[in-house]
Every structure is written in C-alpha cells, then in structure tokens.
Write an enzyme that holds these catalytic residues in place. Structure first.
Site, PDB file in Angstrom:
ATOM      1  N   GLU A  61      10.914  19.244   8.038  1.00 26.61           N
ATOM      2  CA  GLU A  61      10.843  18.612   6.715  1.00 26.61           C
ATOM      3  C   GLU A  61       9.396  18.548   6.223  1.00 26.61           C
ATOM      4  OE1 GLU A  61      12.448  14.774   7.578  1.00 26.61           O
ATOM      5  OE2 GLU A  61      14.432  15.544   8.044  1.00 26.61           O
ATOM      6  N   ASP A 108      -1.722   6.859   1.075  1.00 28.87           N
ATOM      7  CA  ASP A 108      -1.757   8.046   1.935  1.00 28.87           C
ATOM      8  C   ASP A 108      -3.058   8.130   2.728  1.00 28.87           C
ATOM      9  OD1 ASP A 108      -0.451  10.382   2.864  1.00 28.87           O
ATOM     10  OD2 ASP A 108      -1.701  11.623   1.569  1.00 28.87           O
ATOM     11  N   HIS A 114      10.163  12.208  13.215  1.00 26.38           N
ATOM     12  CA  HIS A 114       8.984  12.466  12.383  1.00 26.38           C
ATOM     13  C   HIS A 114       7.789  11.925  13.146  1.00 26.38           C
ATOM     14  CE1 HIS A 114       6.209  12.936   9.180  1.00 26.38           C
ATOM     15  NE2 HIS A 114       7.128  13.224   8.278  1.00 26.38           N
ATOM     16  N   LYS A 173       9.828  13.979  -1.713  1.00 22.48           N
ATOM     17  CA  LYS A 173       9.057  12.775  -2.025  1.00 22.48           C
ATOM     18  C   LYS A 173       7.571  13.091  -2.194  1.00 22.48           C
ATOM     19  CE  LYS A 173      10.374  10.948   1.958  1.00 22.48           C
ATOM     20  NZ  LYS A 173      10.955  12.041   2.765  1.00 22.48           N
ATOM     21  N   SER A 191       2.958  11.310   9.205  1.00 28.11           N
ATOM     22  CA  SER A 191       2.399  12.277   8.262  1.00 28.11           C
ATOM     23  C   SER A 191       0.909  12.458   8.525  1.00 28.11           C
ATOM     24  CB  SER A 191       2.651  11.781   6.836  1.00 28.11           C
ATOM     25  OG  SER A 191       2.458  12.829   5.934  1.00 28.11           O
TER      26      SER A 191
HETATM   27  C1  LIG Z   1      11.750  11.536   6.641  1.00 30.24           C
HETATM   28  C2  LIG Z   1      10.524  12.270   6.198  1.00 30.24           C
HETATM   29  N1  LIG Z   1      10.496  13.593   6.346  1.00 30.24           N
HETATM   30  C3  LIG Z   1       9.424  14.327   5.941  1.00 30.24           C
HETATM   31  C4  LIG Z   1       8.332  13.721   5.373  1.00 30.24           C
HETATM   32  C5  LIG Z   1       7.183  14.585   4.937  1.00 30.24           C
HETATM   33  O1  LIG Z   1       6.101  14.405   5.757  1.00 30.24           O
HETATM   34  P1  LIG Z   1       4.800  15.322   5.638  1.00 30.24           P
HETATM   35  O2  LIG Z   1       4.343  15.243   4.235  1.00 30.24           O
HETATM   36  O3  LIG Z   1       3.862  14.740   6.597  1.00 30.24           O
HETATM   37  O4  LIG Z   1       5.189  16.705   6.029  1.00 30.24           O
HETATM   38  C6  LIG Z   1       8.295  12.330   5.225  1.00 30.24           C
HETATM   39  C7  LIG Z   1       7.142  11.665   4.644  1.00 30.24           C
HETATM   40  O5  LIG Z   1       7.098  10.494   4.368  1.00 30.24           O
HETATM   41  C8  LIG Z   1       9.434  11.586   5.655  1.00 30.24           C
HETATM   42  O6  LIG Z   1       9.479  10.254   5.516  1.00 30.24           O
END
Ligand SMILES: Cc1ncc(COP(=O)(O)O)c(C=O)c1O
Length: 476
Positions: A275, A346, A196, A68, A199
């Site tokens: 992730e 963001d 999580h 994403k 972010s």
């Molecule tokens: C379920 C999940 N995993 C991972 C991420 C990635 O997070 P980051 O960019 O902070 O590493 C997000 C971001 O929205 C998320 O919703």
C-alpha cells in the site's frame, strides 16, 4: 478561481519544473483569478517513472496506492490507467475511486476500525477485501458484511519510522492466533495478513520482523482450514532521496524475505500486495508560494530590552534602529493550515528555494517564514538565512506531494493551492504503453497536432500549448 483539480495535462518537451514555475508565476495564468495565488506543479511523468521503478524492483508485489496520501483525481486516474490497485480508508475514498472508474476488486478497505455504514457501503458496491485488527470489528463485519474477504492487520515494530501507527492499529502478536480462531467461529472468510511498518520507514528490517509474524499466522490459518492467499506488506516506502534507507534497499530485503518465508512451492496461490503512498506522490509535486507580506524586525534584543516597558519593546521590535542588522519575517499564501500541515502531521522537513536568481554575493539575513492565517502557530520555518525578498517574490518547495494538499484546510479563507499537471513527451510515450486508449477524462494538450501523441488530446484543442507560451515567456 479554479479550486479543484483541472483535468488538463500539458505536454512539455524537456520538462524543467523551474521554467514552468517561472512561466506560471510570470503570467496572469488562465486558471488563477489572482496572479499571486500559490499553485502546485505536478509532473505526472514522475509518477510514471515511479511506477516503472516499482515494477522493476518489486516484480512480484502489486501496488495498491494509499489514496489518503494525495487524492488528486488526475493522479488517481493515471494510476488506474497504469493498473494499480487502491487502499481506501473510508466510504468517501471508496466512492471517489469508484467514481473515477476503479474496479471494486482493485480496492482494499484498509482501515481496521470502520464505521458500520462504511462497511455497508463497501458491501453494496462490491468492495470485498477489508482489514480488521480486533474481535469487536469481526463481530461488526459479521453483522454487516459476512461475505467480506478479511485481512488481519498485525502490530509492527515501527520504532524506526517517521510516522508510527502501532499505538493505534494492528493486533498484538499475542492475540493474532486467537483472532484467527474467532474468525473461524464466526464463519468468516479470512484470506490473509497485512501490516504497516510506519510511514517513512528508516529500517528495512522492520519488514522482516512483520513478515515472520505474518508467516506464523498464515500457517495457523491454513491449519484450521482457511484459504490464506493474500499478503499485504503495507506502506512505508520512501518517496524522495531524503530518507536514510532507499526503496531499493527495502525491496532487496523484502523480496528476499518473502521468497524465503512464502516460497511459491508452499504458497502456490499467494498474491502479495503493498500500500505505497508517499513513494508514488511525494516527488511529483512542487509547490510555488508567493511572498504576500513582509516585516522587518530587530535581530537581537537590545541590552536593556529585558526591563523595557512593553509598549516601547514592541515599537523597538517592529521598527529597529538603523544600527541593528535587520532580520525579516516573510508571509506566504500557503501555510500550516494548508499544504504545510505536513510539518505538523507528517513530521516533514521543508526547504525554501527562490525562483528569481540572486547575485552570488547578495547579502543574506536571518529570516523566518510564516503562513497567511491569523494564527501565531502558522509558522513554516523558524530561522533560516535568505537574501532579502520583496513582496511578490516566489518561494518554491520541492517534494510536496505526500500528505500535503490531502489534509490542507481552508481556515481563514485561504484555500488549497491549484494544481497544474504536466508531463514530458518522453514520459507521455511511456504512459502510452500502459494505456494506449488514453485516460478517461484526462486531456493531454500537446503542441504538435501532427505528432502521433496528439491522439491523446481528447476533446481538447491541441493548440494553445504551454510549450509555445514558454518559448515566448521571459525566463528570469
Ligand atoms: C493503512 C495504510 N496503508 C498505507 C499507508 C501509506 O503509507 P506510506 O505513505 O508510508 O506508504 C498508510 C498511511 O497512513 C496507511 O495508514
């Protein structure tokens, strides 16, 4: 005009992004219909370096890149080649990864609240690993994909993170064990726990609290017969220097805590994944925008402006008297509805840089920077000090890879900026160590056909290199 990613990566020795930006902006570049169109430069070498760093600082944690954050095909193909897994949140994201050649067992469907047809799509395409955080979702999964391998997402203390998720996702600590029981009653296959911390995490301790809860759930799950083997520590890792806590500090705390709480003696078959999103994508992308229009306005209200008739006040604002120091409004061809949606979604902070060198003593003026659409909300920077810019000048923005082009729209007909991919020959050598057979469908255009790396120029002529063009380009 080329709107989607190209699949060509230009190999440039001693890569300096500002030189490439100058070159791309100075020529009627191949892929752009209009020479003023905004564009990104993606340094794939930055992504390779980030991956090497990840392997160094998190030696026992597999990255599942959260697509994403930036779903550029070339970026994703590079990640597949380097062996990462992927966090997908929807049918379309899973479909994109499968189309690009990712193996279904390298994908986690990490959205805790899923559309039924997306669950069926995951089932039909062999994506077994999926996340849930509530009982209704468990019943839905039982109906559509009883063989899925389930991961319970817990709520975290994300108060120290820039973007918070706990108001929307994650089982409350008090309900986690009950959910484990429900999974058992429904005959489902619970394999692990995820979380999580939000972010842009600014406090490494958030991971510690979440890991403690994960351990409690593991113990309970194992005690009632589940084979708990997956710990997913989510995202939140910084991708640039602008965060108060570094990824190295987080790694230190996380590695130590995982080692303490999930020691291999007790958790022999444990697999730990993460992730990361912005960690991989943020610093690799530089955005170049063009000043498409400018307005000169009065800096301050005139003393009598409060009581001035509206028409006169407007005239005065757009045509200030010579006595008033001017300030300027600049309009760029990318804005809040495009790449700069990151300001809104963001909570990003961005800093303009000018491509053209200015005299050191050039006067600076109060300025504001706006996007191209007809909406007054479309403002990038409210107030900054800049030398006077001219229409056609280039404004450059670093660290624009995370949560930018991913959510940009084409509102008002202003499309997302084209991406040019580049890599230095040194970094290409490092990438070569991961994927000596190349990256399917990505073409590395190298300048020297005699160089061993020229083998990577699948289907493309090794000639017409950016490097050669750069040599003859006028660098301002
Ligand atoms: C379920 C999940 N995993 C991972 C991420 C990635 O997070 P980051 O960019 O902070 O590493 C997000 C971001 O929205 C998320 O919703």
């Amino acid at each position: 005009m080329k709107l989607e990613d190209g699949n060509k990566v230009e190999v440039v020795d001693s890569l300096v992004i500002s030189d490439i930006a100058r070159h791309k902006s100075a020529t009627s570049c191949l892929q752009r219909e209009d020479v003023e169109d905004g564009f990104y430069i993606c340094d794939l070498g930055d992504v390779v370096q980030k991956h090497m760093k990840w392997e160094r600082i998190f030696p026992s944690i597999e990255p599942f890149y959260a697509i994403k954050c930036n779903p550029s095909d070339v970026l994703l193909r590079t990640m597949i080649a380097m062996g990462t897994g992927f966090d997908c949140a929807s049918k379309a994201e899973i479909g994109q990864m499968l189309r690009l050649g990712a193996s279904p067992d390298r994908i986690i469907f990490a959205n805790p609240c899923k559309q039924s047809s997306h669950i069926r799509y995951a089932r039909d395409n062999g994506v077994k690993l999926m996340v849930f955080d509530n009982e209704i979702e468990l019943h839905k999964i039982r109906k559509f994909y009883p063989d899925a391998r389930l991961v319970l997402r817990t709520q975290t203390d994300d108060s120290a993170s820039v973007c918070q998720f706990s108001m929307k996702f994650g089982a409350h600590p008090d309900s986690c064990l009950k959910l484990v029981d429900t999974a058992k009653e429904l005959g489902l296959d619970l394999v692990g726990v995820s979380f999580h911390v939000g972010s842009g995490c600014q406090d490494a301790n958030a991971y510690v609290k979440a890991l403690r809860l994960a351990r409690t759930i593991f113990d309970y799950g194992i005690s009632i017969g589940f084979d708990m083997t997956l710990l997913d520590i989510g995202g939140g890792f910084p991708g640039t220097e602008s965060f108060t806590v570094s990824v190295e500090e987080i790694a230190l705390v996380v590695n130590q805590t995982v080692n303490e709480l999930f020691h291999s003696q007790n958790f022999e078959n444990l697999r730990v994944i993460a992730e990361p999103g912005r960690y991989y994508a943020a610093s690799a992308f530089t955005l170049c925008t063009n000043v498409i229009a400018k307005r000169r306005i009065a800096l301050e209200k005139q003393p009598d402006q409060e009581n001035m008739p509206v028409k006169e006040a407007i005239l005065k604002a757009i045509s200030p008297s010579a006595l008033v120091e001017p300030s300027f409004m600049y309009f760029l061809n990318d804005g809040l509805y495009g790449s700069f949606n990151c300001l809104f979604y963001d909570h990003a902070e961005v800093k303009p840089r000018l491509l053209k060198n200015r005299a050191k003593d050039a006067a600076e003026y109060t300025s504001s920077i706006w996007g191209p659409t007809c909406d007054g909300l479309d403002k990038i920077i409210d107030n900054c000090s800049l030398p006077e810019l001219e229409t056609g000048d280039w404004v450059v923005w670093k660290d624009m890879g995370a949560y930018t082009m991913a959510a940009g729209s084409a509102f008002n007909g202003f499309k997302t900026s084209t991406v040019y991919y580049t890599i230095s020959s040194e970094n290409l050598k490092l990438l070569d160590d991961y994927c000596s057979n190349g990256i399917p469908s990505v073409c590395f255009v190298y300048c020297d056909a005699k160089d061993p790396l020229a083998k990577k120029t699948f289907g493309c002529s090794p000639l017409s290199p950016l490097q050669q063009e750069l040599k003859s380009a006028t660098i301002l």
